[in-house]
Design an enzyme around this catalytic site. Structure first.
Site, short mmCIF file in Angstrom:
data_model
loop_
_atom_site.label_atom_id
_atom_site.label_comp_id
_atom_site.label_asym_id
_atom_site.label_seq_id
_atom_site.Cartn_x
_atom_site.Cartn_y
_atom_site.Cartn_z
N CYS A 13 9.47 24.93 -23.91
CA CYS A 13 10.23 25.56 -23.37
C CYS A 13 9.99 27.08 -23.69
CB CYS A 13 11.77 25.16 -23.79
SG CYS A 13 12.27 23.53 -23.48
C1 BEZ Z 1 9.52 20.92 -25.63
O1 BEZ Z 1 9.99 22.01 -24.95
O2 BEZ Z 1 8.51 21.40 -26.40
C2 BEZ Z 1 9.86 19.76 -25.82
C3 BEZ Z 1 11.27 19.27 -25.55
C4 BEZ Z 1 11.62 17.89 -25.40
C5 BEZ Z 1 10.57 16.88 -25.64
C6 BEZ Z 1 9.09 17.38 -25.60
C7 BEZ Z 1 8.83 18.67 -25.66
#
Ligand code: BEZ
Length: 211
Positions: free
Chosen positions: A45
């Protein structure tokens, strides 16, 4: 029931990193990319939000306002924004919705319980100035989205709103388009003065009309 292409994007009032917004009023006569994130302080994100900030000129050029959502509170978002700015070498320049009661996530069906009971998946809603949903994308939490693809879809939608063409596989701005099969050759002669190449009667390739 989940939202579909052609539906009106539901309105909502919500807290964001840029204050309280009424969604329809905030979007005004712009296109909108509304997209969800599983959680704050997560690596994928962080890169997506940084990329959105870096693409500001590209969004502006297309009259698009991006708005992100995660089901964490705005105070957390604000702390996270400083990490995003530092690590992605940018300045976040769009609102992030603090959807801690999941009001918007539920309205837009962004929580897919068989994937995760509480976190949102990576949903994207492309919404036009008439508040109609024009495209949706859904990715799992582990896969970062391709923002070039999001811009490409917007280019296709904006082009095909004004010309009787569709855009073929892997099309990008500037490449040949297909003339809609509903257009007769007689009408096509008036509408496509640059001509076309007829591979089949239903497959007529023409240069992008607005170039
Ligand atoms: C991320 O945004 O890095 C993420 C969020 C949930 C699970 C895996 C990755």
């Amino acid at each position: 029931m989940s939202l579909r292409i052609g539906d009106t994007a539901p309105d909502f009032t919500v807290e964001t990193t840029e204050g309280t917004i009424d969604f329809h009023e905030w979007s005004g006569d712009h296109w909108v990319v509304l997209y969800s994130h599983p959680a704050d302080f997560t690596p994928v994100c962080t890169t997506e939000l940084g990329q959105t900030a870096k693409l500001k000129q590209e969004f502006d050029k297309r009259n698009v306002k991006p708005i992100a959502l995660s089901v964490d509170p705005v105070d957390d978002h604000k702390k996270w924004v400083s990490d995003i700015n530092d690590t992605q070498n940018t300045t976040v320049n769009f609102p992030i919705i603090g959807d801690k009661d999941r009001k918007v996530a539920e309205l837009y069906d962004m929580i897919h319980p068989n994937a995760d009971a509480t976190a949102t998946v990576r949903s994207v809603f492309i919404i036009d100035p008439n508040k109609k949903i024009r495209a949706t994308l859904t990715y799992p939490a582990s896969t970062g989205r391709n923002f070039g693809e999001i811009l490409r879809v917007i280019d296709s939608l904006q082009l095909t709103d004004h010309h009787k063409v569709a855009t073929p596989v892997d099309w990008v701005e500037g490449q040949d388009c297909v003339i809609l099969p509903s257009i007769s050759n007689e009408d096509a002669e008036k509408q496509f003065p640059k001509g076309w190449k007829e591979l089949r009667p239903y497959l007529r390739m023409t240069p992008q009309p607005d170039k």
